[in-house]
Design a protein around this motif. Sequence first.
Motif, PDB file in Angstrom:
ATOM      1  N   ASP A 143       4.950  -1.617  -5.587  1.00  0.00           N
ATOM      2  CA  ASP A 143       3.332  -1.583  -5.490  1.00  0.00           C
ATOM      3  C   ASP A 143       2.569  -2.710  -6.387  1.00  0.00           C
ATOM      4  O   ASP A 143       1.436  -2.889  -6.481  1.00  0.00           O
ATOM      5  N   THR A 146       2.550  -3.141  -9.669  1.00  0.00           N
ATOM      6  CA  THR A 146       2.373  -2.897 -10.661  1.00  0.00           C
ATOM      7  C   THR A 146       3.183  -2.787 -11.718  1.00  0.00           C
ATOM      8  O   THR A 146       4.614  -3.043 -11.337  1.00  0.00           O
ATOM      9  N   ASP A 191       6.920  -1.065 -10.995  1.00  0.00           N
ATOM     10  CA  ASP A 191       8.043  -1.762 -10.371  1.00  0.00           C
ATOM     11  C   ASP A 191       9.112  -2.198 -11.244  1.00  0.00           C
ATOM     12  O   ASP A 191      10.406  -1.969 -10.945  1.00  0.00           O
ATOM     13  N   HIS A 213       7.269  -3.357   0.370  1.00  0.00           N
ATOM     14  CA  HIS A 213       6.013  -3.393  -0.112  1.00  0.00           C
ATOM     15  C   HIS A 213       5.129  -3.671   1.153  1.00  0.00           C
ATOM     16  O   HIS A 213       5.356  -4.417   1.898  1.00  0.00           O
ATOM     17  N   GLU A 272      -2.085  -4.046   1.508  1.00  0.00           N
ATOM     18  CA  GLU A 272      -3.066  -3.135   2.032  1.00  0.00           C
ATOM     19  C   GLU A 272      -4.427  -3.814   2.321  1.00  0.00           C
ATOM     20  O   GLU A 272      -5.244  -3.037   2.609  1.00  0.00           O
ATOM     21  N   GLY A 294      -2.571   3.382 -10.770  1.00  0.00           N
ATOM     22  CA  GLY A 294      -2.320   3.918  -9.501  1.00  0.00           C
ATOM     23  C   GLY A 294      -2.571   5.403  -9.445  1.00  0.00           C
ATOM     24  O   GLY A 294      -2.343   6.280 -10.368  1.00  0.00           O
ATOM     25  N   PHE A 333       0.138   7.456  -2.520  1.00  0.00           N
ATOM     26  CA  PHE A 333       1.082   6.812  -1.520  1.00  0.00           C
ATOM     27  C   PHE A 333       2.610   7.661  -1.666  1.00  0.00           C
ATOM     28  O   PHE A 333       3.264   7.658  -0.488  1.00  0.00           O
ATOM     29  N   SER A 334       2.872   7.808  -2.863  1.00  0.00           N
ATOM     30  CA  SER A 334       4.060   8.550  -3.027  1.00  0.00           C
ATOM     31  C   SER A 334       4.147   9.979  -2.404  1.00  0.00           C
ATOM     32  O   SER A 334       5.171  10.303  -1.724  1.00  0.00           O
TER      33      SER A 334
END
Length: 286
Positions: free
Chosen positions: A12, A14, A17, A40, A43, A120, A124-125
């Motif tokens: 993502d 950030t 990663d 990735h 967005e 974050g 998403f996860s």
Amino acid sequence: MKNLNKIALAADLTEMDEMMLHFIKGYDSLFDFEELHLIHQIEIEELSSEFEAMLAQKNQSLEELIREELQSKIDSVFGENKSTIHIYIQPQPDFSALVNWINKSKFDLFFLGKKKGLEGSGIFSSKMVRLLRCNLILVPETAKPTITKTIVPIDFSSYTGKVLEMSGHISKTTGTELLPIHILKIGIHYFPFVGNEKSIRKSLEKEALGKYEKLKKKANIEASLSMYLAEGNSIGNAIYKHTRELKGDLIVISKKGKSDDSDLLLGSVAENLIANDKNVTVLIIQ
């Protein structure tokens, strides 16, 4: 048992990663993965004029810029020119298209970071856990890339055999201790006999041990089953509590359990254990 060869990481951009890459590098020394894919999704639907001007000045597309950033993170952790590490960038903010691509790619294991203090929301996860059809591993930001004790909650659902088989494979591959546990929860139908709780517990333990012996032989493992009373906690909270007491590094569970309805995308115990307040790595078997 299928080996965990082809793995993937949701990136993502950030600081998570790089933490996840270090974690995977540590796990690679245990499992010897063959391929790693960093994935990735862009967005941004529309770039600002200032950002477009910056890209024009650098003579790069947004995809090229992201790829360069991810590659620099890969190089810093694994070194340069790693032909077994690949980058895939989904160019549009189409989550369904991304999920379909991942499911078609048939990864053996998909890594997701579980955030608490880092940037974050973790949404998403959470969505990925519900929709992906491969084995998933959720890693808290403070997790260490080691496995000394693998905790295996046993609920005697139709998924338990697969969970035990994978857990046994992990134990043999990594040389780590396998700790199957079963949480006893005295149901409301026992309420009239609550005064005889010790007798009820003994009966439930005997029944669980009988079932486990059959599973144990089928999965070809030697580990003994430990049993604990839920004591007013939910099953998920009880599992987490005893994992911490046992100093477990990894919990292996199925996506759904014995009491979960067939149309649920994610079972209640799995839902509980992947919550951001649970600081333990969780492997979810499909």
